[in-house]
Scaffold this active site. Structure first.
Site, short mmCIF file in Angstrom:
data_model
loop_
_atom_site.label_atom_id
_atom_site.label_comp_id
_atom_site.label_asym_id
_atom_site.label_seq_id
_atom_site.Cartn_x
_atom_site.Cartn_y
_atom_site.Cartn_z
N PHE A 156 -6.29 -6.10 15.49
CA PHE A 156 -5.13 -5.82 16.36
C PHE A 156 -4.39 -7.11 16.69
CE2 PHE A 156 -3.26 -3.41 20.10
CZ PHE A 156 -2.66 -2.45 19.30
N GLY A 157 -4.10 -7.88 15.65
CA GLY A 157 -3.30 -9.10 15.81
C GLY A 157 -1.83 -8.75 15.67
N ARG A 158 -1.06 -9.74 15.25
CA ARG A 158 0.40 -9.56 15.14
C ARG A 158 0.79 -8.33 14.33
NH1 ARG A 158 0.84 -15.49 15.15
NH2 ARG A 158 -0.39 -15.34 13.27
N ILE A 159 0.23 -8.22 13.11
CA ILE A 159 0.66 -7.13 12.22
C ILE A 159 0.10 -5.79 12.72
CG2 ILE A 159 0.62 -6.22 9.86
CD1 ILE A 159 0.63 -9.18 8.89
N ALA A 241 -3.66 -5.56 4.12
CA ALA A 241 -4.20 -6.89 4.46
C ALA A 241 -4.64 -7.63 3.21
CB ALA A 241 -5.33 -6.73 5.47
N ARG A 242 -5.88 -7.44 2.79
CA ARG A 242 -6.38 -8.03 1.55
C ARG A 242 -7.30 -7.01 0.87
NH1 ARG A 242 -2.85 -11.06 1.69
NH2 ARG A 242 -2.85 -13.34 1.58
N GLU A 271 -6.35 -8.33 -7.92
CA GLU A 271 -4.93 -8.21 -8.30
C GLU A 271 -4.62 -9.12 -9.47
OE1 GLU A 271 -2.44 -8.91 -4.87
OE2 GLU A 271 -3.64 -7.56 -3.65
N HIS A 289 1.52 -5.27 -3.94
CA HIS A 289 1.51 -6.31 -2.89
C HIS A 289 2.93 -6.64 -2.40
CE1 HIS A 289 -1.15 -9.87 -1.37
NE2 HIS A 289 -0.19 -9.61 -0.50
N GLY A 291 4.10 -6.22 0.82
CA GLY A 291 4.22 -6.34 2.29
C GLY A 291 5.37 -7.21 2.77
C1 DGY Z 1 0.57 -13.24 2.77
O1 DGY Z 1 1.51 -13.97 3.12
O2 DGY Z 1 -0.60 -13.54 2.99
C2 DGY Z 1 0.90 -11.95 2.11
O3 DGY Z 1 -0.19 -11.32 1.58
C3 DGY Z 1 1.97 -12.12 1.08
O4 DGY Z 1 3.12 -12.09 1.81
#
Ligand code: DGY
Length: 323
Positions: A156-159, A241-242, A271, A289, A291
Site C-alpha cells: 500500500f505504497g504510492r501505486i 509490479a514485477r 520477460e 509491461h 505501466g
Molecule cells: C519501473 O519503472 O520500474 C517500471 O516497471 C517500468 O516503468
C-alpha cells in the site's frame, strides 16, 4: 567546464535525449539494442554516469568490473531489483531511481487490467476482430460486476494507494490492504481502507487482488500455490509490479484448475517470454509491461534520472537516492 560523460543503455524520448546532449558528454543508444553484460561493464569503465533501465541486469559481477570509472547510476525506472544494490553500496556507487512520476499511469494500467479481465473485454474484441460476433444477446460474454466489490491490495505504497483511489472513488469498491509498514491513518481513512493482518486474509476476502509491492527477496513468489488456493473461485489477480512476485507455474495451475476466475498481468517472470497459457487462456489479459508507457510519464522518468545525475555531479542531495 567539462561535462560529465554519460552512457545511456536504451533509446529515451527525444525531449530527454536533447537535454542529455546539452548537459552531458553523452553516448546515446540509437539502435535501442539492449546491452550485453560485457557492454554494461565497458560502459561502467568509460563513463561518469551510467543511465540504465529496468531490463539491464546490473549484477555484482558487472559492478565489480576492473577500472570502473562510473560512480553514479541514474536508473530510468522506479524498480531497482535489476541492480545489485548491496554490491553498489559496498563499492560506493550511488544509485537513483524515478519514483512518483509513474504512479498515476501505473495505477491506470492496473485498473484497465482489472476492468478488462472482469468484463471479458479482450475476449469480446478478439471475437469482433475475428468477425465472429453475431450480435447482442442476453447471455453473451457475461462478465463480473466491478462496482461495489472488494479489492485487496498487497503493498500500500504510492501505486497501491493510487489504485485504491481509482477503485474507491471511481468504482465504489471496498479497499483492504496488506503492507509490512504502518500506513498513516489519514491515508487509510481517505479510502476507507481496512488493514488486514496477513496476505492469506487478503486472498480469502478479496474479489480482486492487486499486487503493488516491490520485488525483493521477501516478495519473491509471494503469490504461490497455497495462496491461490485460498482465493475465491470468482476472484481475479492483477499484477503491475514485477513478474516474479507471482509464481507463474502456480498461477497457470490455478487458472487451469479454475481455482481463480482470471488474471490481469502487465509483468512476467521472464520477460519478454511468458508461459504460452498466459498468452492463450481466454480469462487472462496480458500487457507487455505498459505501466508507465505514456509520453508524459516516460519523459518525466528521463528527466528524473537526469536531475538525479546532475545533483550527484553538483555535490547536492539526490532527489531520489536509492543508495
Ligand atoms: C519501473 O519503472 O520500474 C517500471 O516497471 C517500468 O516503468
Amino acid at each position: 567546464m567539462t561535462k560529465p560523460v554519460a552512457i545511456v543503455t536504451r533509446k529515451w524520448p527525444k525531449e530527454n535525449e536533447d537535454r542529455l546532449r546539452e548537459l552531458f558528454d553523452v553516448t546515446l543508444n540509437t539502435s535501442d539494442q539492449a546491452f550485453s553484460s560485457d557492454e554494461l561493464k565497458q560502459a561502467l569503465q568509460n563513463c561518469d554516469v551510467l543511465m540504465p533501465t529496468v531490463t539491464d541486469k546490473i549484477t555484482a559481477d558487472v559492478l565489480s568490473v576492473e577500472n570502473r570509472r562510473a560512480n553514479m547510476i541514474g536508473n530510468f525506472g522506479v524498480g531497482f531489483n535489476h541492480i545489485d544494490i548491496k554490491k553498489a553500496k559496498e563499492l560506493g556507487i550511488t544509485v537513483s531511481n524515478t519514483p512518483s512520476v509513474l504512479t498515476d499511469c501505473t495505477a491506470d494500467i492496473a485498473m484497465s487490467l482489472l476492468l478488462m479481465v472482469a468484463r471479458r473485454v479482450g475476449e469480446g474484441e478478439r471475437e469482433l476482430r475475428a468477425e465472429k460476433w453475431t450480435g447482442w444477446r442476453p447471455t453473451h460474454l457475461l462478465g463480473t460486476k466491478v462496482t461495489g466489490k472488494t479489492l485487496g491490495i498487497i503493498g500500500f505504497g504510492r501505486i497501491g494507494q493510487a489504485v485504491a483511489k481509482r477503485a474507491h472513488f471511481g468504482f465504489d469498491m471496498n479497499i483492504s490492504y496488506w503492507d509490512p509498514f504502518d500506513i498513516p491513518e489519514d491515508v487509510t481513512k481517505k479510502f476507507n481502507a481496512t488493514k488486514l493482518n496477513t496476505i492469506e486474509d487478503i486472498c480469502e476476502q478479496s474479489d480482486f487482488v492487486s499486487i503493488n509491492c516491490p520485488a525483493t527477496e521477501e516478495t519473491f513468489h509471494l503469490m504461490n500455490e497455497d495462496r491461490f488456493k485460498l482465493m475465491k473461485k470468482t476472484a481475479f489477480i492483477i499484477n503491475t509490479a514485477r513478474g516474479d512476485i507471482i509464481d507463474e507455474k502456480a498461477l497457470v495451475n490455478a487458472l487451469n484448475q479454475n481455482e481463480i476466475a482470471g488474471a490481469g498481468l502487465d509483468v512476467f517472470e521472464t520477460e519478454p517470454n511468458l508461459p504460452s497459457e498466459l498468452k492463450t487462456l481466454e480469462n487472462v489479459v496480458s500487457y507487455p509491461h505498459l505501466g508507465s508507457a505514456t509520453s508524459e510519464t516516460r519523459i518525466a522518468m528521463g528527466n528524473t534520472a537526469i536531475d538525479n545525475s546532475l545533483a550527484f555531479f553538483a555535490g547536492n542531495d539526490l532527489p531520489n537516492k536509492v543508495v
